[in-house]
Enzyme design. Structure first.
Site, PDB file in Angstrom:
ATOM      1  N   GLN A 154       0.800  -1.218   0.000  1.00 37.13           N
ATOM      2  CA  GLN A 154       0.000   0.000   0.000  1.00 37.13           C
ATOM      3  C   GLN A 154       0.835   1.272   0.000  1.00 37.13           C
ATOM      4  OE1 GLN A 154      -1.573  -1.207   3.922  1.00 37.13           O
ATOM      5  NE2 GLN A 154      -1.403   0.969   4.468  1.00 37.13           N
ATOM      6  N   CYS A 160      -5.195   0.634   3.958  1.00 35.54           N
ATOM      7  CA  CYS A 160      -5.293  -0.775   4.359  1.00 35.54           C
ATOM      8  C   CYS A 160      -6.691  -1.322   4.160  1.00 35.54           C
ATOM      9  CB  CYS A 160      -4.875  -0.921   5.817  1.00 35.54           C
ATOM     10  SG  CYS A 160      -5.904   0.017   6.967  1.00 35.54           S
ATOM     11  N   HIS A 296      -6.174  -1.005  11.755  1.00 34.12           N
ATOM     12  CA  HIS A 296      -5.569  -1.545  10.541  1.00 34.12           C
ATOM     13  C   HIS A 296      -6.437  -2.654   9.973  1.00 34.12           C
ATOM     14  CE1 HIS A 296      -2.411  -2.438   7.739  1.00 34.12           C
ATOM     15  NE2 HIS A 296      -2.100  -3.609   8.262  1.00 34.12           N
ATOM     16  N   ASN A 316      -1.219  -9.331   4.929  1.00 43.32           N
ATOM     17  CA  ASN A 316      -1.067  -7.904   5.177  1.00 43.32           C
ATOM     18  C   ASN A 316      -0.822  -7.189   3.840  1.00 43.32           C
ATOM     19  OD1 ASN A 316      -0.894  -5.546   6.628  1.00 43.32           O
ATOM     20  ND2 ASN A 316       1.011  -6.036   7.666  1.00 43.32           N
TER      21      ASN A 316
END
Length: 350
Positions: A154, A160, A296, A316
């Site tokens: 990102q 996120c 997040h 992630n």
């Protein structure tokens, strides 16, 4: 405005400044050139030179550069402190390890303040559907079943939430019988503000699902990621590659229901990631050292309840050089779960 505010993967860089060892020694009050091979060099100075070379290697690996000698010295000191902390932490017998990564030149407080500054209150769960828990397998990994795209990055943008959204939509789309596609985070960043998202300043996966219900979503190739806020390209919005019919929330703080949800598809979740367990995570199963102040958005892509301890496998969006090739494992615990991972799960319906 609510939203998950999170971390990018690199500090801003400028034209690279190269400093000689002599300059570094001046910072700590030593005005001498070190010849490490010389027997006259004290162990402390030899160690200092070794650590300085480690830092130079770190800068090369992660393409770091700094604006001034003062900033270089400050980042070097933080890097040394974090490296020492990592070495000490990894001797304590925890179920996970820390390591040097792209965030190792930032203090914990700076990491938190710069990239994860805002906490949100847990949302009220709506559209909750009770899932069958009877025939749920004890182990699932959607990365081996073709339902997960490669780990993305990102960058500087606090998006996120968009990456968590595209990840769960990519999985649901594939499992509905379609070819796996990478969907556009940038479209969500640019165009879903009317649903309450704030682009690079944060957002919610449920709000992004609402946008996709109304407008669909483009492929990454047709609406590529720029890691910055942009003006919505409504012409491309009309060229969507995928549609969803709705979304559901998983019963909050319920391990069995989340297990049943992940057994059917990848699931969007929120966590608290402003701790060293995330900042410097290298591998293993995180079982503590993070709270439940969610900040997040990530994606659960599997679990293993046969393992001791059992864990959730999480994708992630900090690039493949972070963690376990871009993934982190989070221990399964009752209630809100480690890092609050069981507090706000949701998924799209294709």
């Amino acid at each position: 405005m609510e939203g998950y505010f999170d971390v990018g993967t690199q500090a801003k860089t400028s034209k690279k400044t190269v400093f000689a060892v002599l300059g570094l020694l001046a910072i700590v009050g030593v005005v001498a050139t070190i010849a490490v091979s010389s027997s006259s060099v004290s162990p402390a100075l030899a160690q200092f030179a070794f650590e300085e070379q480690e830092f130079r290697d770190y800068m090369d690996k992660y393409q770091k550069s700094y604006d001034s000698e003062e900033e270089y010295g400050m980042r070097f000191k933080i890097f040394r402190d974090n490296s020492a902390y990592i070495r000490i932490f990894n001797t304590r017998g925890n179920s996970w390890t820390l390591g040097v990564n792209q965030f190792a030149d930032m203090s914990f407080s700076e990491f938190k303040a710069k990239y994860l500054p805002t906490k949100i209150q847990p949302k009220e769960a709506t559209n909750v559907v009770m899932l069958d828990e009877v025939s749920v397998p004890s182990q699932v990994d959607w990365t081996t079943q073709g339902a997960v795209t490669p780990v993305k990055n990102q960058g500087q943008c606090g998006s996120c939430w968009a990456f968590s959204t595209t990840g769960s939509v990519e999985g649901a789309w594939f499992l509905a019988g379609h070819t796996l596609l990478s969907f556009s985070e940038q479209e969500l960043v640019d165009c879903s503000t009317q649903f309450g998202n704030q682009g690079c300043n944060g957002g919610l996966m449920d709000n992004a699902f609402k946008f996709i219900v109304d407008y669909g979503i483009n492929s990454e190739a047709n609406y590529p990621y720029t890691a910055s806020d942009g003006k919505c390209n409504w012409f491309k919005v009309g060229q969507s590659s995928c549609n969803i019919s709705g979304y559901s929330n998983v019963t909050p703080n319920n391990v069995a229901q989340l297990q049943a949800a992940v057994a059917q598809q990848p699931i969007s979740v929120a966590v608290e990631a402003d701790q060293d367990a995330w900042q410097l995570y290298k591998g293993g199963i995180v079982s503590s050292n993070c709270g439940t102040a969610l900040d997040h958005g990530v994606l659960i892509v599997g679990y293993n309840f046969n393992n001791s301890p059992p864990y959730w496998k999480v994708k992630n969006s900090w690039g493949p050089n972070w963690g376990e090739q871009g993934y982190i494992r989070i221990a399964v615990q009752a209630g809100a779960g480690v890092c609050g991972i069981q507090m706000e799960p949701s998924y799209p319906i294709v």
